[in-house]
Design an enzyme around this catalytic site. Structure first.
Site, PDB file in Angstrom:
ATOM      1  N   TYR A 190       0.819  -1.227   0.000  1.00 17.54           N
ATOM      2  CA  TYR A 190       0.000   0.000   0.000  1.00 17.54           C
ATOM      3  C   TYR A 190       0.854   1.279   0.000  1.00 17.54           C
ATOM      4  O   TYR A 190       2.051   1.221   0.199  1.00 17.54           O
ATOM      5  CB  TYR A 190      -1.078  -0.007   1.084  1.00 17.54           C
ATOM      6  CG  TYR A 190      -0.724  -0.040   2.554  1.00 17.54           C
ATOM      7  CD1 TYR A 190       0.546   0.214   3.066  1.00 17.54           C
ATOM      8  CD2 TYR A 190      -1.744  -0.314   3.472  1.00 17.54           C
ATOM      9  CE1 TYR A 190       0.770   0.193   4.430  1.00 17.54           C
ATOM     10  CE2 TYR A 190      -1.514  -0.333   4.839  1.00 17.54           C
ATOM     11  CZ  TYR A 190      -0.246  -0.083   5.310  1.00 17.54           C
ATOM     12  OH  TYR A 190      -0.021  -0.096   6.648  1.00 17.54           O
ATOM     13  N   GLU A 191       0.182   2.367  -0.276  1.00 18.30           N
ATOM     14  CA  GLU A 191       0.853   3.677  -0.400  1.00 18.30           C
ATOM     15  C   GLU A 191       1.906   3.641  -1.505  1.00 18.30           C
ATOM     16  O   GLU A 191       2.948   4.278  -1.422  1.00 18.30           O
ATOM     17  CB  GLU A 191       1.472   4.054   0.947  1.00 18.30           C
ATOM     18  CG  GLU A 191       1.605   5.546   1.186  1.00 18.30           C
ATOM     19  CD  GLU A 191       0.266   6.257   1.181  1.00 18.30           C
ATOM     20  OE1 GLU A 191       0.091   7.117   0.302  1.00 18.30           O
ATOM     21  OE2 GLU A 191      -0.602   5.963   2.021  1.00 18.30           O
ATOM     22  N   GLY A 192       1.603   2.893  -2.564  1.00 16.80           N
ATOM     23  CA  GLY A 192       2.543   2.767  -3.679  1.00 16.80           C
ATOM     24  C   GLY A 192       3.417   1.547  -3.503  1.00 16.80           C
ATOM     25  O   GLY A 192       4.210   1.492  -2.561  1.00 16.80           O
TER      26      GLY A 192
END
Lengths: 249, 581
Positions: free
Chosen positions: B438-440
């Protein structure tokens, strides 16, 4: 009503204490320190009494190294109004603690003194009693409840086999037991505010108190390791072992 | 099962050594900051974590968040813990004092966040997202939006969420379909968002969703995405919770880890359309979200660090107490604790050294963030921002990839016991896994590093960093050969890294080739910067020196292999026929 509480800086209760290799004491270098849990209970009690409107000012006193300022700041973050550090690098034994505290009490004239029943480092359990004796004030040790009514306080004491209820005249010295309260978590805004509260630093000499130790530490050692258990055949053998080898019955 | 104990001395050391502590006097609003304050705050945070958050980590994992008749219930004890958390003021640690925060530095905030995450990562995600919403509104929201929401978000009475992902729009946000139609002074939002962390819960009275959506006239792709505030309950005239908005959580995901944190499918506008308010200008939504990226991505890097630390502590305790076998080459005598076995020791040391390097990097980045926001000197702000932008994908990508490996190692130290849930290490293993996603994802971080960060300035900032690393002054007697040998290793690694960097920059016309080795380059960057930082701190103690020595001899050599992969590895990936996989 003014209350005075005492706070001692000790090794954090969660740290595993190690004896110095030369047997002169325990290792304190690079060890996490914290406020003595019984002192924390004393501070919490004073703060609760202030919140209830019974107390108007709380003063905390600590004795020891310059880092005790941090312990006092923690007390202030909990709600203490001002702190006094009696700074000394020397070993301060219970009687010296009591004399210093008495000298400050003479100056500050609190109506109530709340102290931890003992510190978890040396477990002396003496300072509170000595302060009371030096002042000639009533004492109530190991308390688990305190209610102030005018010039008296009703306290519950934890004693062997039960609870004792007493009424004592103020001014008095009270020491705290574990069940008195559960200390609060310090809030972040109060940590910030504590930095601005007054903290006075004095030396034992300023109070005219002789803190020279009266007791000599001969040696500090780890408790002996527990040895392995043995299996017994029957009750008879157990009783015989308890009687003849362990000599407990 | 072990109790986590925050490594307060290491944290304080990291803030002071790497977090820009010496520079605090030049920061706006830093008048009250001191080492004593740092210590007091870390100490109390650790106390709170031990007393309130740690005890809920395992129970929260076992029970998990529950979806019951459209309502989402956090595991038992979480609501009470959250109320204690906000009552103690932790929610506003680094927030602007204007809105009730304490305005403390990010370097401290990141270490406090490490404590929360080590104690209970699933819990910590809720306040972390709330901070993200605060920062976005502070920077891009209108005065009216700020007045309506910031005070409640800073106090933590209301929590926040980020709504980016849709079923067809994950890493590629240009595919977003959620619509926003103007009506009066607000918009009606309709669409479905997925993977919304803490999107619905019973910890607080209101939830403020930040939602990416398209206006009717929006251009195609990423340039047509706008950002909206969509509260669960619309604030009334008194600023308190009013009418319920047309938003609901239709289900929560069953997932590998972070069970206590509800991962929600959010449905906007099942009836008339959810009421939302535009943040900033139309079509700039993605850019606004990206200004939050440095903060959010560093935050995830810290999650990796935190779980690695907690796993290390468990492995260490286990290795000390588990007696099994004898040392290699010894046939008789007492059996030993497994910590004495060379391979177990190697794993523990790898963890210890890598954690030191990761913590140093996270504090270094947070310090740069402080400088870039509030340094008195404008030039210093710009320089700090450049460094922050450059290394941020590394802090996220490298720390989390590293952490996954380290937690796996911590499980290995436990042997069979580690595979059993009751030990606690299994939960770390499951919880950590999301951080590289997550978050890239890791690849998104790596592509950001090689394409944007190296690509836009032709590698200038990275080469400047390499020069700075080369100029490292060691306060250690270089007299003995041992030390000289370490320094030689370090300088050689820098040469290797410089060649790899120049290769990446030279391939700007071959994006496929660069993309094929981007993750390797990112990992290489992490190790090199990590060594630089731990060497900087090594002179402070013998232990730190020994740890640095281990890292240089056992981890740093990977750098020369990475160089070969970067320079010669891409074609064998690209030329391979995908249909043969």
């Amino acid at each position: 009503m003014k209350v005075l509480v005492t706070v001692k800086r000790v090794i954090d209760p969660y740290v595993k204490v190690r004896v110095k290799s030369d047997g002169t004491g325990v290792e304190t270098a690079n060890v996490k320190m914290a406020m003595n849990p019984f002192c924390e209970i004393a501070v919490e009690q004073a703060v609760r009494m202030k919140e209830a409107g019974v107390v108007t000012e709380i003063i905390a006193v600590s004795i020891g190294a310059t880092q005790c300022q941090e312990t006092l700041r923690t007390a202030m973050a909990m709600g203490v109004d001002r702190g006094i550090l009696v700074e000394t690098a020397a070993e301060v034994q219970p009687l010296a603690v009591a004399k210093i505290v008495k000298a400050i009490i003479d100056k500050e004239q609190p109506k109530l003194v709340i102290m931890g029943k003992q510190a978890i480092d040396d477990d002396s359990n003496q300072s509170g009693q000595m302060v009371s004796a030096l002042l000639g004030w009533p004492q109530a040790t190991f308390t688990s409840a305190i209610t102030v009514n005018g010039d008296e306080a009703e306290v519950k004491r934890e004693i062997d086999g039960g609870m004792e209820q007493l009424t004592i005249k103020l001014p008095a010295v009270i020491t705290t037991d574990l069940r008195l309260n559960e200390p609060r978590y310090v809030t972040l805004p109060n940590i910030m505010k504590a930095k601005k509260k007054p903290l006075e630093i004095i030396k034992p000499e300023d109070l005219g108190v002789d803190i020279a130790p009266r007791l000599k530490t001969l040696k500090v050692a780890e408790p002996p390791k527990r040895s392995a258990g043995v299996k017994v055949e029957d009750v008879k053998e157990l009783v015989s072992k308890l009687k003849n080898e362990a000599r407990v019955i | 099962m072990t109790i986590y104990s925050a490594p307060l001395q290491d944290m304080q050391f990291a803030i002071q050594e790497f977090g820009g502590f010496d520079d605090w006097q030049h920061l706006e609003g830093a008048e009250d900051w001191s080492a004593e304050l740092l210590e007091a705050i870390l100490d109390q945070a650790s106390k709170f974590a031990n007393g309130v958050l740690s005890p809920l980590n395992r129970t929260g994992d076992m029970q998990g968040a529950q979806w019951v008749d459209g309502r989402v219930l956090a595991p038992d004890g979480f609501r009470d813990a959250y109320q204690q958390f906000i009552a103690a003021g932790w929610s506003g640690l680094s927030a602007d004092p204007l809105w009730g925060g304490q305005g403390l530095p990010y370097s401290l905030a990141m270490m406090v966040q490490e404590i929360w995450n080590s104690a209970n990562m699933a819990f910590c995600l809720c306040p972390m997202l709330t901070t993200g919403v605060q920062e976005t509104l502070k920077r891009h929201g209108s005065a009216q939006l700020q007045n309506s929401y910031l005070r409640k978000l800073v106090s933590g009475e209301w929590t926040g969420t980020m709504n980016l992902t849709e079923p067809q729009a994950g890493s590629d946000l240009s595919a977003i379909r959620t619509r926003a139609v103007p009506e009066d002074d607000y918009f009606r939002i309709t669409g479905t968002k997925i993977y919304i962390t803490w999107g619905a819960h019973d910890l607080a009275e209101n939830i403020v969703h930040l939602v990416l959506a398209r206006l009717p006239d929006a251009p195609e792709g990423v340039k047509g995405i706008s950002l909206f505030v969509v509260p669960q309950y619309l604030p009334n005239a008194e600023g308190e919770c009013g009418e319920m908005n047309d938003v609901r959580c239709v289900s929560i995901e069953r997932k590998l880890g972070i069970h206590a944190s509800p991962t929600c499918v959010m449905s906007y506008g099942d009836h008339k359309g959810a009421i939302g308010y535009l943040v900033g200008e139309p079509h700039h939504g993605l850019a606004y979200m990206f200004t939050m990226m440095n903060h959010a991505r560093l935050g995830v890097g810290v999650e990796g660090l935190a779980i690695a630390e907690s796993a290390y502590q468990q492995a260490l305790l286990y290795a000390r107490s588990r007696v099994q076998g004898r040392l290699p080459g010894v046939r008789e005598g007492e059996r030993v604790s497994v910590i004495e076995l060379p391979d177990v020791k190697r794993m523990l040391l790898t963890m210890r050294a890598s954690i030191d390097a990761m913590r140093a990097l996270c504090c270094y980045m947070a310090g740069m963030m402080d400088r870039s926001h509030r340094h008195h000197d404008h030039q210093q702000r710009i320089a700090a921002k450049a460094r922050l932008d450059l290394l941020n994908p590394v802090a996220k990508g490298w720390c989390t990839e590293n952490a996954v490996d380290l937690v796996s190692m911590a499980m290995q130290v436990h042997g069979g016991t580690g595979y059993i849930e009751a030990t606690g290490i299994a939960q770390c293993y499951r919880d950590i896994r999301i951080t590289t996603i997550y978050e890239g994802t890791t690849a998104i971080q790596a592509n950001d590093l090689v394409n944007r960060k190296l690509g836009l300035d032709g590698g200038a900032e990275m080469l400047a960093l390499i020069d700075e690393m080369r100029g490292l002054k060691l306060n250690i007697q270089v007299a003995d050969n041992q030390m000289q040998l370490l320094i030689d290793h370090y300088l050689n690694a820098l040469l290797s890294f410089e060649r790899a960097t120049k290769w990446v920059v030279s391939q700007s016309r071959h994006p496929m080739a660069v993309a094929a080795v981007a993750v390797t380059y990112m990992r290489m960057t992490g190790i090199v910067v990590g060594v630089w930082l731990i060497l900087r701190g090594a002179s402070r103690s013998n232990t730190k020196m020994s740890v640095a020595q281990f890292y240089i001899k056992n981890v740093l050599p990977q750098v020369s292999a990475y160089e070969q992969v970067i320079i010669a590895g891409a074609s064998s990936t690209l030329d391979f026929d995908s249909s043969l996989l």
